[in-house]
Design a protein around this motif. Structure first.
Motif, PDB file in Angstrom:
ATOM      1  N   PHE A  73       0.834  -1.207   0.000  1.00 35.86           N
ATOM      2  CA  PHE A  73       0.000   0.000   0.000  1.00 35.86           C
ATOM      3  C   PHE A  73       0.868   1.257   0.000  1.00 35.86           C
ATOM      4  O   PHE A  73       0.638   2.193  -0.759  1.00 35.86           O
ATOM      5  N   LEU A  74       1.887   1.262   0.867  1.00 38.05           N
ATOM      6  CA  LEU A  74       2.738   2.448   0.990  1.00 38.05           C
ATOM      7  C   LEU A  74       3.396   2.805  -0.337  1.00 38.05           C
ATOM      8  O   LEU A  74       3.555   3.985  -0.657  1.00 38.05           O
ATOM      9  N   MET A  75       3.738   1.800  -1.121  1.00 35.84           N
ATOM     10  CA  MET A  75       4.385   2.064  -2.408  1.00 35.84           C
ATOM     11  C   MET A  75       3.466   2.802  -3.371  1.00 35.84           C
ATOM     12  O   MET A  75       3.937   3.478  -4.288  1.00 35.84           O
ATOM     13  N   THR A  76       2.162   2.745  -3.156  1.00 37.34           N
ATOM     14  CA  THR A  76       1.227   3.512  -3.997  1.00 37.34           C
ATOM     15  C   THR A  76       1.263   4.993  -3.647  1.00 37.34           C
ATOM     16  O   THR A  76       0.707   5.815  -4.387  1.00 37.34           O
ATOM     17  N   GLN A  77       1.899   5.336  -2.531  1.00 39.95           N
ATOM     18  CA  GLN A  77       1.959   6.727  -2.073  1.00 39.95           C
ATOM     19  C   GLN A  77       3.261   7.428  -2.500  1.00 39.95           C
ATOM     20  O   GLN A  77       3.455   8.602  -2.206  1.00 39.95           O
ATOM     21  N   ARG A  78       4.154   6.688  -3.193  1.00 31.70           N
ATOM     22  CA  ARG A  78       5.421   7.288  -3.619  1.00 31.70           C
ATOM     23  C   ARG A  78       5.193   8.407  -4.619  1.00 31.70           C
ATOM     24  O   ARG A  78       4.324   8.322  -5.473  1.00 31.70           O
ATOM     25  N   ASP A  79       6.006   9.433  -4.515  1.00 32.99           N
ATOM     26  CA  ASP A  79       5.994  10.531  -5.478  1.00 32.99           C
ATOM     27  C   ASP A  79       7.279  11.324  -5.275  1.00 32.99           C
ATOM     28  O   ASP A  79       7.385  12.098  -4.324  1.00 32.99           O
ATOM     29  N   PRO A  80       8.257  11.135  -6.144  1.00 37.23           N
ATOM     30  CA  PRO A  80       9.536  11.819  -5.948  1.00 37.23           C
ATOM     31  C   PRO A  80       9.435  13.346  -6.037  1.00 37.23           C
ATOM     32  O   PRO A  80      10.326  14.053  -5.573  1.00 37.23           O
ATOM     33  N   ASP A  81       8.346  13.856  -6.590  1.00 37.37           N
ATOM     34  CA  ASP A  81       8.182  15.304  -6.716  1.00 37.37           C
ATOM     35  C   ASP A  81       7.378  15.923  -5.583  1.00 37.37           C
ATOM     36  O   ASP A  81       7.228  17.136  -5.514  1.00 37.37           O
ATOM     37  N   SER A  82       6.857  15.076  -4.691  1.00 38.11           N
ATOM     38  CA  SER A  82       6.023  15.564  -3.604  1.00 38.11           C
ATOM     39  C   SER A  82       6.852  15.828  -2.355  1.00 38.11           C
ATOM     40  O   SER A  82       7.842  15.147  -2.101  1.00 38.11           O
ATOM     41  N   HIS A  83       6.418  16.804  -1.598  1.00 37.31           N
ATOM     42  CA  HIS A  83       7.052  17.087  -0.311  1.00 37.31           C
ATOM     43  C   HIS A  83       6.148  16.674   0.851  1.00 37.31           C
ATOM     44  O   HIS A  83       6.422  17.027   1.997  1.00 37.31           O
ATOM     45  N   SER A  84       5.082  15.916   0.541  1.00 38.12           N
ATOM     46  CA  SER A  84       4.219  15.458   1.628  1.00 38.12           C
ATOM     47  C   SER A  84       4.991  14.452   2.468  1.00 38.12           C
ATOM     48  O   SER A  84       5.831  13.701   1.966  1.00 38.12           O
ATOM     49  N   GLU A  85       4.705  14.423   3.751  1.00 37.21           N
ATOM     50  CA  GLU A  85       5.434  13.541   4.662  1.00 37.21           C
ATOM     51  C   GLU A  85       5.224  12.072   4.309  1.00 37.21           C
ATOM     52  O   GLU A  85       6.165  11.274   4.392  1.00 37.21           O
ATOM     53  N   ILE A  86       4.016  11.712   3.904  1.00 45.45           N
ATOM     54  CA  ILE A  86       3.743  10.313   3.579  1.00 45.45           C
ATOM     55  C   ILE A  86       4.453   9.909   2.287  1.00 45.45           C
ATOM     56  O   ILE A  86       5.009   8.815   2.193  1.00 45.45           O
ATOM     57  N   ALA A  87       4.477  10.781   1.302  1.00 38.60           N
ATOM     58  CA  ALA A  87       5.203  10.476   0.063  1.00 38.60           C
ATOM     59  C   ALA A  87       6.697  10.320   0.343  1.00 38.60           C
ATOM     60  O   ALA A  87       7.345   9.405  -0.180  1.00 38.60           O
ATOM     61  N   GLU A  88       7.252  11.180   1.177  1.00 40.48           N
ATOM     62  CA  GLU A  88       8.673  11.067   1.523  1.00 40.48           C
ATOM     63  C   GLU A  88       8.942   9.782   2.303  1.00 40.48           C
ATOM     64  O   GLU A  88       9.959   9.114   2.076  1.00 40.48           O
ATOM     65  N   PHE A  89       8.051   9.402   3.211  1.00 41.00           N
ATOM     66  CA  PHE A  89       8.147   8.140   3.934  1.00 41.00           C
ATOM     67  C   PHE A  89       8.159   6.978   2.933  1.00 41.00           C
ATOM     68  O   PHE A  89       9.011   6.087   2.990  1.00 41.00           O
ATOM     69  N   ALA A  90       7.237   6.995   1.989  1.00 41.38           N
ATOM     70  CA  ALA A  90       7.154   5.926   0.990  1.00 41.38           C
ATOM     71  C   ALA A  90       8.414   5.872   0.130  1.00 41.38           C
ATOM     72  O   ALA A  90       8.953   4.790  -0.132  1.00 41.38           O
ATOM     73  N   ASN A  91       8.887   7.023  -0.294  1.00 40.22           N
ATOM     74  CA  ASN A  91      10.103   7.064  -1.116  1.00 40.22           C
ATOM     75  C   ASN A  91      11.288   6.465  -0.363  1.00 40.22           C
ATOM     76  O   ASN A  91      12.074   5.700  -0.923  1.00 40.22           O
ATOM     77  N   ASN A  92      11.412   6.796   0.912  1.00 41.48           N
ATOM     78  CA  ASN A  92      12.524   6.279   1.725  1.00 41.48           C
ATOM     79  C   ASN A  92      12.349   4.801   2.051  1.00 41.48           C
ATOM     80  O   ASN A  92      13.324   4.043   2.032  1.00 41.48           O
ATOM     81  N   ALA A  93      11.124   4.374   2.329  1.00 42.33           N
ATOM     82  CA  ALA A  93      10.870   2.965   2.648  1.00 42.33           C
ATOM     83  C   ALA A  93      11.212   2.072   1.462  1.00 42.33           C
ATOM     84  O   ALA A  93      11.666   0.934   1.641  1.00 42.33           O
TER      85      ALA A  93
END
Length: 75
Positions: free
Chosen positions: A10-30
């Motif tokens: 599920f978290l991988m659906t929240q990835r967005d390298p252009d977003s600065h949202s905390e959840i997108a950054e969490f997903a990108n790092n995870a």
């Protein structure tokens, strides 16, 4: 019992390298965390892992918010 995807999936659906949202950054790092419990659905297991191993997560509140989104999607 219905199939429920893992939190990681599920978290991988929240990835967005252009977003600065905390959840997108969490997903990108995870995504880059090779030890993340990728098959788990269990809040406690994932939470314990993150508290001990995820220096990239500045606040557990971000995980709590993402996990609630996961639960909402799964129900």
């Amino acid at each position: 019992m219905a199939f429920r995807e893992s939190f990681y999936r599920f978290l991988m659906t929240q990835r967005d390298p252009d977003s600065h949202s905390e959840i997108a950054e969490f997903a990108n790092n995870a995504q880059n965390d090779s030890s993340f419990p990728r098959h788990s659905q269990d809040y406690e297991e994932i939470s314990n892992y993150l508290e001990l191993n995820a220096g990239y997560l500045p606040s557990m509140t971000i995980f709590d918010d993402a996990y609630q989104m996961y639960l909402d999607k799964m129900n």
